[in-house]
Enzyme design. Structure first.
Site, PDB file in Angstrom:
ATOM      1  N   CYS A 113      40.712  37.858  50.399  1.00  0.00           N
ATOM      2  CA  CYS A 113      40.639  36.630  51.191  1.00  0.00           C
ATOM      3  C   CYS A 113      39.390  35.833  50.813  1.00  0.00           C
ATOM      4  O   CYS A 113      39.287  35.353  49.704  1.00  0.00           O
ATOM      5  CB  CYS A 113      40.688  36.959  52.683  1.00  0.00           C
ATOM      6  SG  CYS A 113      41.180  35.542  53.686  1.00  0.00           S
ATOM      7  N   HIS A 128      45.439  40.839  53.253  1.00  0.00           N
ATOM      8  CA  HIS A 128      44.434  41.814  53.692  1.00  0.00           C
ATOM      9  C   HIS A 128      44.965  43.249  53.684  1.00  0.00           C
ATOM     10  O   HIS A 128      45.484  43.711  54.703  1.00  0.00           O
ATOM     11  CB  HIS A 128      44.003  41.499  55.127  1.00  0.00           C
ATOM     12  CG  HIS A 128      43.160  40.284  55.260  1.00  0.00           C
ATOM     13  ND1 HIS A 128      41.794  40.316  55.154  1.00  0.00           N
ATOM     14  CD2 HIS A 128      43.485  38.992  55.504  1.00  0.00           C
ATOM     15  CE1 HIS A 128      41.307  39.095  55.328  1.00  0.00           C
ATOM     16  NE2 HIS A 128      42.311  38.274  55.542  1.00  0.00           N
ATOM     17  N   GLU A 134      43.305  45.914  53.898  1.00  0.00           N
ATOM     18  CA  GLU A 134      42.521  46.746  54.825  1.00  0.00           C
ATOM     19  C   GLU A 134      43.029  46.637  56.256  1.00  0.00           C
ATOM     20  O   GLU A 134      42.657  47.431  57.111  1.00  0.00           O
ATOM     21  CB  GLU A 134      41.038  46.380  54.729  1.00  0.00           C
ATOM     22  CG  GLU A 134      40.589  45.131  55.471  1.00  0.00           C
ATOM     23  CD  GLU A 134      40.942  43.814  54.783  1.00  0.00           C
ATOM     24  OE1 GLU A 134      41.664  43.836  53.766  1.00  0.00           O
ATOM     25  OE2 GLU A 134      40.510  42.748  55.287  1.00  0.00           O
TER      26      GLU A 134
END
Lengths: 736, 226
Positions: free
Chosen positions: B86, B194, B196
C-alpha cells in the site's frame, strides 16, 4: 468583536455578553454574586464558553441525572473524557460518542472530520488505544440536492480523518427523513482498548506541578464554537463559517502515539491529561483544576500560536484541533517534552497548578483574568425546564395501511434509502486497518477481536427516531432494545452504552418533554439489559428556523463476545438450513418504513412493545448462539420480517422458500423483539426444545436465485437477484 | 530469518505487519524507525501501509527523503527481499526501486474491500507457495492505488514476468489490472492489497499467509526466481 479594550462597564451597559449567549441573569450572577465586581472582556468570554450548554450541560443535567450509570463493570462513568468498562483479563473498553451536527452543516467535510478527531482524543486521553469508530448520520431526503452534497462531504470527511489516522470505521447507520432538512446529524463514536493499569484522568493537582500544552498551534479557528453549537440555526448560516475548525489527522496520529507512549512509559511523571475539545484551553484547564480543587496560572505568551496578535479571548476559546493539555509533576517536564520532541510535536510548559483556587491568566506581564476556577465549572446555574406533553401524542388517528402487491412493496422498501445497502458509503472507510476486524459493516453489529485473546467486542449505533417522535418514553426503550438486539444477534452480551442526545431547543416545553421522557425510557431499558450509560453527549438546539428535528437519542452500544466461536452474522450460510422467526408479529405500522412509503406520514400509536418479552427473546437467542445451534441471526427492524429475510439472503446469494401465517401487511410490520434465525437441520431438535413456542419455523434456505414466500392472502415469487439489485443499486442512483 | 518493519510518522499498518510476522509466521521481527541509517542484520525489510507524513504533497513523496532510504536502497541492491504494501508500494515507486506510479483511484474515492487477486507469477520469492493463476482474497484500502506506467515500462514488466498479482475486478483503474509488481531482479515487490490483514480466519481470509511463508521458504531453500 475581538476587542480587549472594551471596558467591563461597557460590556455591562451595552450587554455585549448577550451576543455570546450569556443571559442577564447569568451575567448578574457572575458580577454580583460570584465575583462581586464586573468581569472584564476576557473573563466574560470565558464564562460565555464554559457556561454554554455544550460545556456545562446546564439545561440537561437535571434530566441526565436520571440515567442509570451503575453496574459491576463500570470503572469510569460519565464525567471524564470517556467511560470505561471492565472486560476481564485486566483489560478495559473505553468508549464515547459525540455530535458534530452544527459544524457539519456549515462545512460538512471539516465538520465531520474534526468530529472524528475530537472523539478519538477523548479515548486516548483516558489511556486507551483507539481501536474502532462508528457513526450515526441523519440527513433530509436525497431528493434535495443540498442533502446529497452534505452526505457526500460528511462521508468523505469521516473517511479522510479515520483512514489517515488508522482507526477503522467498522460500523454505523444512516437514516433519511425530511425533519433533518437543514439540520443533519453527524454523531461519531470511538471505542478504545486499554490495560486497566493505564487508566488516566483529566486532573490538575499538586501545587507547582506544570501544565504542558501539546500538539498543534492555536489559531483563530472555531473560536467559541461551543456557544455556536448551543444556539439555533437561521438560514443566514454563512456568517457562522469561521466557527468551524480544520483537522489534521496526521498530526493527531503523532499525538496518539506520543501520548500513549507517555501513558505507558512515563506514568510516574504524569498527573493528568485531557483533550482540548469544546472551548479549547479554558475548558480543559479549568475542568482539570476544578476536579482537584486547584487553581491554575497560565502565561499566554507561552502558548504556541499560529497567528500574531491573538487576544486572550481568542487564545483561550480557540478550538484549533489536535491539542492536548497535560499536568506533569514538577521536575519531570523535560522527560515528557522529550517524548513529544521525538514525534516532532510542540510541547511547552505554559503554566502551573496553584493552591489558591484561582484561574489566572497573564499576557505580556499583565494579568488579564483572575477568577475562582470553580466559578467556571461548578457554579453554572442549573435550569429547570418546563415540560409539556405534545398534543400529537394524544390526538392519535387510526392509521390504515394496505399492501396490494407485496413484491412491489418489497422492492420499493429495499430501495428506500434508509433500508438500501450502504455499501457505496462504507467502502470509502478503511474498515480493516489494525487487522482486528472480524465483522465489517453490513451485519447487525461490527465485531473487533481483541488480539492475543479469544474474545471480541461487538459494537453498534442505533436509533429509530420516528418511534421516539411518536412515543418518547417507549421509543427510548426501543432504541436500547434494538441496539441490544443487534449485539445479541452477533453473538455478544451487551455491556454498556454511550449516547448522543440530539434534540430541539430545551426552552420549548414540548422538546424538553421529549428529552426527559426518552431519557427515562432509555434508562429503564438500560437497567433491564444491564447496560449502564457510561458516557455521552448532548446536542440541543437542533432546529433551523424554529423547526425541530425528530428527537434522536443516538445509542452506541458495546457488547462482549466471550468466545470468538460465538461470532454470528446475519447472512444465511448454507442451503437447506431451517429458518425461524423468534417473537410474535402484530399489526405495528406506526412509524414504520411501510407507513412512510404508503401513507407518506409518520403517525399513530406505538403498541405491543414489552421490555420483558424483549429481554426473554434476547436471552433465548443468546443461549441458542452460545450452544452453537445458530447459523445466522438477524434483528428484525425497519421494513419488518420481509426485509430481514431478504437481507439475510443477500451476502451469500442464497435463496429462501417459506410460508408465513401472516398477511401481506404484516410481512412489513415492525413489531419489536423479533429475530430471523437460521439453523442447520442437525440442530433442529435442540433448537426447538430450547426456544419452545418462541420460535416459529417459516421455511428453508435454498441454493437457487429465488425468493418464494406464501402469505395468508398473497405471495411473493421473485428472483433474489431482482431484490438484491433494488437494494444494492438504490443509494448510488439516488446520489447521482 | 530476521524481518524489519520500517515505521514512518503516519504509518498505521506497521503493527499489523509486525504481528503477521511475529504471531503467524513466528519469525523474529523488529520495528525500525525511518530515522535508522543501517539495515544490517536483517534478512528482509517490510514497508507497511498508512499515510507516511500524512501523504502530504503526494503519497510517499516525503518518505522518499527519510534517513533510512540510502540503507534501504543498498539493502535492495544486495538482492535481499523488500516488500512494500500500500503506502509501502507508493514509497518504493517514489524512490525508484519499482517502476511506475500510483495515482488517484479511477472514481476518485477511497476504496476498502476484500478483492479477489490472480497470482500471475508464482515463481518469485514472494509467491512460491501459491499456485499459478490461483485466485486469492486479500483486502485493499487505498485512495491512490491506480497503478500507472507507460507502454514501454508495461511491455518490460510483462517480458520480465514482473507482474505478480492482478485484480480480477480492477477496482481502481490500474493499467493491465496490476495489483502488485516486482523489480527486474525479483527481490523488491510492491502491492496495493494488504496481505498482512488476511492472515487469520477470523479476519475473513488466510490467503495472505502464504506470501510470508514464501519469503521464509525462499530464504531457507533458495527458490529460483523467474
Amino acid at each position: 468583536m475581538s476587542n480587549a479594550e472594551i471596558s467591563p462597564q461597557e460590556i455591562k451597559d451595552r450587554k455585549i455578553y448577550q451576543e455570546w449567549g450569556l443571559t442577564d441573569y447569568e451575567y448578574n450572577l457572575i458580577s454580583q454574586k460570584l465575583l462581586q465586581r464586573l468581569p472584564n472582556y476576557t473573563e466574560t468570554g470565558l464564562y460565555s464558553g464554559m457556561w454554554s450548554e455544550h460545556c456545562s450541560y446546564k439545561n440537561s443535567k437535571e434530566v441526565l441525572k436520571k440515567f442509570w450509570t451503575d453496574g459491576s463493570r463500570v470503572l469510569q462513568g460519565p464525567g471524564e473524557g470517556a467511560g470505561v468498562l471492565d472486560i476481564g483479563d485486566n483489560q478495559a473498553v473505553v468508549f464515547k460518542a459525540e455530535s458534530h451536527n452544527h459544524p457539519s452543516f456549515v462545512e460538512p467535510f471539516e465538520g465531520a472530520a474534526t468530529g472524528v478527531g475530537g472523539i478519538i482524543r477523548d479515548i486516548f486521553s483516558m489511556g486507551a488505544k483507539p481501536i474502532a469508530s462508528l457513526d450515526s448520520l441523519r440527513f433530509g431526503e436525497l431528493s434535495n440536492p443540498k442533502n446529497k452534497y452534505l452526505l457526500e462531504k460528511v462521508v468523505s470527511g469521516i473517511a479522510h480523518y479515520g483512514n489517515c489516522i488508522g482507526v477503522p470505521t467498522v460500523g454505523g447507520e444512516i437514516a433519511f427523513d425530511e425533519s433533518y432538512d437543514g439540520n443533519p446529524l453527524v454523531n461519531v463514536m470511538c471505542v478504545g482498548l486499554m490495560n486497566q493499569d493505564n487508566l488516566e484522568s483529566g486532573l490538575a493537582q499538586g501545587n507547582g506541578n506544570s501544565i504542558i500544552y501539546v500538539g498543534a498551534k492555536t489559531g483563530r479557528d472555531g473560536i467559541n464554537g461551543a456557544t455556536f453549537a448551543s444556539s439555533q440555526f437561521s438560514n443566514d448560516e454563512d456568517a457562522d463559517r469561521s466557527a468551524v475548525q480544520v483537522g489534521d489527522p496526521f498530526m493527531e496520529k503523532l499525538l496518539v502515539d506520543a501520548c500513549l507512549e507517555i501513558i505507558n512509559g512515563h506514568s510516574n511523571a504524569l498527573v493528568g491529561i485531557q483533550d482540548m475539545g469544546a472551548c479549547g484551553i479554558v475548558s480543559s484547564s479549568a475542568e482539570m483544576a476544578s476536579k482537584a480543587n486547584s487553581g491554575i496560572h497560565i502565561n499566554l505568551d507561552l502558548v504556541p500560536q499560529r497567528e500574531p496578535e491573538m487576544t486572550p479571548y481568542e487564545i483561550m476559546l480557540s478550538e484549533s484541533q489536535e491539542r492536548m493539555l497535560l499536568c506533569v509533576k514538577k521536575g519531570k517536564e523535560q522527560e515528557v517534552i522529550d517524548v513529544f520532541k521525538k514525534y516532532n510535536l510542540d510541547a511547552v510548559t505554559i503554566g502551573n497548578v496553584s493552591d489558591d483556587g484561582q484561574y489566572v491568566l497573564t499576557q505580556k506581564g499583565k494579568k488579564v483574568c483572575d477568577i475562582p476556577t470553580k466559578t467556571l465549572v461548578d457554579d453554572v446555574p442549573r435550569y429547570h425546564h418546563e415540560s409539556k406533553r405534545p398534543a400529537r401524542l394524544d390526538n392519535i388517528t387510526k392509521n390504515e395501511i394496505t399492501v396490494k402487491d407485496p413484491t412491489d412493496t418489497m422492492l420499493k422498501l429495499l430501495s428506500a434509502p434508509t433500508i438500501a445497502s450502504k455499501h457505496s458509503i462504507y467502502r470509502q472507510y478503511d474498515t480493516r486497518v489494525q487487522a482486528n476486524t472480524a465483522v465489517a459493516p453490513g451485519s447487525d453489529a461490527a465485531i473487533v477481536r481483541i488480539r492475543h485473546t479469544n474474545k471480541s467486542l461487538a459494537m453498534t449505533t442505533d436509533c429509530n427516531a420516528r418511534y421516539i417522535y411518536l412515543d418518547p418514553y417507549v421509543g427510548g426503550q426501543i432504541a436500547i432494545s434494538e441496539a441490544a438486539r443487534n449485539i445479541v444477534a452477533s453473538g455478544a452480551t451487551p455491556i454498556g452504552i454511550t449516547d448522543c442526545l440530539n434534540f430541539g431547543n430545551p426552552d420549548n416545553a414540548e422538546s424538553f418533554y421529549e428529552l426527559d421522557q426518552s431519557i427515562q425510557g432509555i434508562s429503564e431499558a438500560c437497567k433491564m439489559f444491564d447496560t449502564p450509560v457510561i458516557s455521552g453527549n448532548v446536542s440541543l438546539y437542533n432546529e433551523t428556523d424554529n423547526k425541530a428535528i425528530y428527537p434522536t437519542p443516538m445509542i452506541g452500544m458495546v457488547g462482549l463476545v466471550e468466545d470468538n466461536n460465538h461470532i454470528t452474522t446475519q447472512a444465511f450460510k448454507h442451503s437447506d438450513d431451517l429458518v425461524y422467526v423468534v417473537g410474535n408479529t402484530y399489526d405495528d405500522y406506526s412509524g414504520s418504513e411501510l407507513q412512510k412509503l404508503l401513507n407518506q406520514k409518520i403517525e399513530g400509536k406505538i403498541e405491543h412493545f414489552n421490555l420483558d418479552v424483549e429481554s426473554k427473546n434476547q436471552k433465548l437467542v443468546h443461549q441458542a448462539i452460545i450452544k452453537g445451534l445458530v447459523s445466522s441471526a438477524h434483528d428484525i427492524s425497519e421494513g419488518g420480517l420481509g426485509i430481514a429475510l431478504a437481507e439475510s439472503c443477500f451476502e451469500n446469494n442464497l435463496g429462501f422458500a417459506g410460508m408465513l401465517n401472516l398477511n401481506a401487511n404484516q410481512l412489513f410490520s415492525e413489531t419489536q423483539s423479533r429475530f430471523v434465525i437460521s439453523i442447520s437441520a442437525d440442530n433442529q431438535d435442540a433448537f426447538e426444545e430450547l426456544m419452545g413456542s418462541n420460535a416459529k419455523f417459516i421455511g428453508k434456505v435454498t441454493d437457487d436465485d429465488s425468493f418464494n414466500l406464501k402469505l395468508l392472502d398473497n405471495q411473493i415469487n421473485t428472483k433474489l437477484s431482482v431484490l438484491k439489485s433494488a437494494w444494492e443499486d438504490s443509494l448510488e442512483c439516488l446520489m447521482k | 530469518m530476521k524481518f524489519a518493519v520500517i515505521s514512518f510518522p503516519g504509518s498505521n499498518c506497521d503493527y499489523d505487519m509486525y504481528y503477521a510476522i511475529k504471531d503467524i509466521l513466528k519469525e523474529p521481527v523488529e520495528m525500525v524507525s525511518c530515522d535508522t541509517e543501517s539495515l544490517d542484520g536483517f534478512d528482509a525489510v517490510l514497508i507497511p501501509g498508512g499515510f507516511s507524513y500524512g501523504d502530504y504533497l503526494r503519497s510517499g513523496a516525503i518518505a522518499k527523503f527519510a534517513k533510512v532510504m540510502p540503507a534501504l536502497i543498498k539493502f535492495a541492491n544486495l538482492g535481499k527481499p523488500v516488500l512494500g504494501v500500500c503506502n509501502g508500494f507508493q514509497i518504493l515507486t517514489e524512490v525508484g526501486l519499482l517502476p511506475g506510479s500510483l495515482q488517484n483511484n479511477r472514481d476518485m474515492q477511497f476504496i476498502s474491500e476484500y478483492e479477489p487477486l490472480i497470482v500471475q507469477n508464482n515463481k518469485t520469492i514472494f509467491t512460491n507457495e501459491y499456485e499459478k493463476a490461483e485466485s486469492i482474497m486479500i483486502p485493499i484500502a487505498h485512495g491512490e492505488g491506480n497503478y500507472y506506467c507507460n507502454e514501454t515500462e508495461l511491455e518490460s514488466l510483462k517480458q520480465n514476468h514482473q507482474i505478480i498479482f492482478t485484480y480480477e475486478n480492477n477496482p481502481n483503474g490500474s493499467v493491465s489490472n496490476i495489483a502488485g509488481i516486482t523489480n527486474k531482479n525479483g527481490n523488491v515487490m510492491g502491492m496495493m492489497p494488504h496481505p498482512e490483514r488476511a492472515v487469520e480466519k477470523i479476519l475473513g481470509s488466510e490467503d495472505g499467509v502464504r506470501l510470508f511463508t514464501s519469503i521464509l521458504k525462499s530464504f531457507k531453500g533458495g527458490i529460483l526466481v523467474e
